[in-house]
Design a protein around this motif. Structure first.
Motif, PDB file in Angstrom:
ATOM      1  N   HIS A   1      44.614  36.947  40.287  1.00 15.21           N
ATOM      2  CA  HIS A   1      43.136  36.474  40.294  1.00 15.21           C
ATOM      3  C   HIS A   1      43.144  36.439  38.808  1.00 15.21           C
TER       4      HIS A   1
ATOM      5  N   ILE B   1      40.024  35.696  35.753  1.00 22.19           N
ATOM      6  CA  ILE B   1      38.141  35.811  35.492  1.00 22.19           C
ATOM      7  C   ILE B   1      37.557  34.868  34.647  1.00 22.19           C
TER       8      ILE B   1
ATOM      9  N   GLN C   1      34.070  26.435  38.197  1.00 21.67           N
ATOM     10  CA  GLN C   1      34.162  26.996  39.528  1.00 21.67           C
ATOM     11  C   GLN C   1      34.654  25.918  39.914  1.00 21.67           C
TER      12      GLN C   1
ATOM     13  N   HIS D   1      42.636  31.189  42.345  1.00 21.51           N
ATOM     14  CA  HIS D   1      41.308  32.601  43.115  1.00 21.51           C
ATOM     15  C   HIS D   1      40.685  33.103  41.689  1.00 21.51           C
ATOM     16  N   LEU D   2      39.538  32.616  41.666  1.00 22.73           N
ATOM     17  CA  LEU D   2      38.712  32.817  40.614  1.00 22.73           C
ATOM     18  C   LEU D   2      37.454  33.395  40.626  1.00 22.73           C
ATOM     19  N   THR D   3      37.560  34.629  39.894  1.00 21.65           N
ATOM     20  CA  THR D   3      35.861  35.419  39.925  1.00 21.65           C
ATOM     21  C   THR D   3      35.435  35.219  38.990  1.00 21.65           C
TER      22      THR D   3
ATOM     23  N   LEU E   1      31.576  35.740  36.053  1.00 21.77           N
ATOM     24  CA  LEU E   1      31.072  36.564  35.661  1.00 21.77           C
ATOM     25  C   LEU E   1      29.678  36.040  35.259  1.00 21.77           C
TER      26      LEU E   1
ATOM     27  N   PHE F   1      35.366  44.970  34.365  1.00 24.00           N
ATOM     28  CA  PHE F   1      35.411  44.261  35.372  1.00 24.00           C
ATOM     29  C   PHE F   1      37.544  44.956  36.064  1.00 24.00           C
TER      30      PHE F   1
ATOM     31  N   GLN G   1      39.134  47.083  40.044  1.00 17.22           N
ATOM     32  CA  GLN G   1      40.196  46.801  41.093  1.00 17.22           C
ATOM     33  C   GLN G   1      41.136  47.538  40.384  1.00 17.22           C
TER      34      GLN G   1
END
Length: 523
Positions: free
Chosen positions: A256, A258, A274, A283-285, A287, A321, A325
């Motif tokens: 994951h 970030i 992104q 898989h990217l989040t 912020l 963050f 999780q």
């Protein structure tokens, strides 16, 4: 924090670091020649236990051998009976422990010099030196030198000033060089290093960065297993290739990434990152915390303070963050070998030029094991892996970008309007470099916004606006840098476009300073 990644190869050449600016360059040169090399502290009391070394190189350094507190050669170097190459300070150390006579400040030499080899009495282990030209240009950088070799060494070469530049021990396979063979200005330096590693050390050619991907994938699977990796990414080469490599090794669900947008990125960078990560299957989040960073930086002008605030704030955001999780076992980072060495601060001569917040930066309380797949690699080696992974060239070959972003390219206080102005100017410069096929002619290029206003004329109106400095450098690893030789006609066109299109800038200058004495970034 534990470091889960093992070194990629367990044999090669050991380099003892005595504080030279060129130590990492020696390492790179050996790897380019096909031999794995690793740096350790020059005062270390024992060699690496899990590393089979075929030879030892003693680096240069700022100390004077005869002064109190100067770093010395560890006893295990002599007792190992391995071949040793002493460079500059390393040569003086070899002479010192063998009863040779040293002198300080008598015959300083800096820059290019002519070396004349005298190989009539070369020891049998070093006869390959006869392959080299008798006269050659070498690069000197020393204030001390060897005056007398005590009869234990054969003098094999001198400069035109009579300085002992090459010597070889009559019994041990020890060679001393007063010049720097690792620097490109030493015209036969690479050949000399190859003679040492292949003919004298007989080290196997065991390194090819282009073949490291499969080994890296295997080591990641071995170290992480069924665990999950949480990783901060910036959109730069190192973290992007690391995230893709980890995902390729472990799968989409186990990694994951970030991305923290601190509001100090290049124009449209957040959206671009992104889109690229989605296309690469990571898989990217993302912020967006730009307002929080601006608030923390308000009123701050000191560059070191800016770096520390951004580093600290980044850790706070990431930690917050991470705590939301569950199930993560590892913290991924795109740390490179130069980051590890610089942050280690080897020896008494190491100076902190700027603080780094990318090595072990996140606190122990996360209770995650560090996973740093590039901990032993240089940037060009990471790029080779990136190409093998199929990452687009435009991303793999991106110029380096500092962690604090535009905060260290806006001199003085950070304000959103200043960020906007610099983003526009920088985008024009970079886009023009790409359009005119000059982007890859330099190692790094960027714009800087100066806290200097000057008078200008636009149309019939007087202006009083800020100055923008353009910077472009040539380099192989950023340890040293030359000035990018961009055509003046190109710079004039870029300047004209910036002044016409960017409201807030009415003057553009070009930075023509090398590193050293300057750094690449302005702050």
């Amino acid at each position: 924090m534990q470091h889960s990644m093992q070194r990629p190869v367990n044999e090669g050449i050991l380099i003892l670091d005595y504080g030279s600016q060129y130590t990492l360059l020696i390492t790179r040169r050996l790897r380019e020649l096909g031999v794995y090399a690793e740096v350790i502290d020059g005062t270390r009391s024992a060699p690496l236990e899990d590393f089979h070394y075929h030879g030892i190189i003693l680096s240069g350094g700022p100390d004077t051998v005869t002064e109190e507190g100067a770093r010395t050669m560890p006893a295990w170097v002599k007792s190992s009976n391995k071949p040793v190459l002493g460079i500059c300070y390393g040569m003086q150390l070899m002479a010192g422990v063998s009863g040779g006579k040293l002198r300080s400040g008598t015959q300083r030499e800096y820059g290019r010099a002519q070396l004349k080899l005298e190989l009539d009495h070369v020891p049998s282990y070093a006869t390959s030196l006869k392959k080299l030209p008798a006269v050659q240009t070498v690069w000197m950088s020393h204030g001390d030198d060897v005056e007398g070799s005590s009869g234990i060494f054969e003098v094999l070469g001198r400069t035109e000033d009579g300085v002992v530049a090459v010597m070889a021990h009559k019994e041990r396979p020890w060679i001393g060089l007063q010049f720097h063979p690792e620097v490109q200005h030493s015209e036969h330096g690479a050949e000399l290093l190859k003679i040492f590693i292949s003919d004298i050390c007989k080290a196997p050619l065991n390194w090819d960065a282009g073949c490291m991907m499969e080994s890296s994938l295997a080591k990641i699977r071995e170290n992480v297993g069924n665990g999950k990796v949480l990783m901060a990414v910036s959109g730069g080469v190192d973290s992007t290739v690391a995230a893709v490599l980890l995902t390729r090794a472990l799968g989409f669900e186990q990694v994951h990434a970030i991305f923290v947008d601190h509001g100090l990125l290049r124009k449209d960078e957040a959206k671009w990152v992104q889109n690229e990560f989605a296309r690469l299957g990571v898989h990217l989040t993302a912020l967006d915390r730009s307002q929080e960073f601006y608030a923390a930086l308000k009123g701050v002008s000191d560059p070191e303070q800016k770096r520390k605030i951004i580093g600290r704030k980044f850790i706070e955001v990431f930690e917050s963050f991470a705590k939301s999780q569950t199930g993560f076992t590892h913290l991924g980072q795109g740390t490179l070998y130069p980051d590890v060495i610089e942050s280690a601060g080897h020896g008494s001569g190491a100076k902190v030029i700027k603080s780094h917040h990318n090595v072990g930066g996140l606190p122990e309380k996360l209770h995650l094991e560090l996973c740093e797949p590039f901990r032993y690699l240089f940037k060009d080696e990471v790029r080779a892996i990136g190409r093998q992974l199929g990452i687009p060239e435009q991303l793999v070959d991106r110029h380096p970008f500092p962690g604090p972003g535009l905060a260290v390219r806006i001199l003085g206080e950070i304000e959103p309007e200043s960020v906007r102005i610099l983003q526009e100017a920088d985008a024009i410069f970079i886009n023009r470099l790409r359009e005119e096929n000059l982007y890859h002619a330099v190692w790094q290029a960027f714009a800087v916004l100066l806290p200097v206003k000057s008078v200008g004329v636009m149309g019939d109106n007087r202006t009083y606006q800020k100055t923008c400095a353009l910077r472009a450098v040539t380099a192989s690893d950023g340890m040293t840098a030359g000035v990018g030789d961009l055509p003046i006609s190109f710079l004039v066109r870029v300047s004209d476009e910036i002044v016409r299109k960017v409201n807030g800038i009415n003057r553009v200058v070009y930075d023509v300073t090398t590193k050293p004495p300057a750094t690449i970034e302005w702050e």
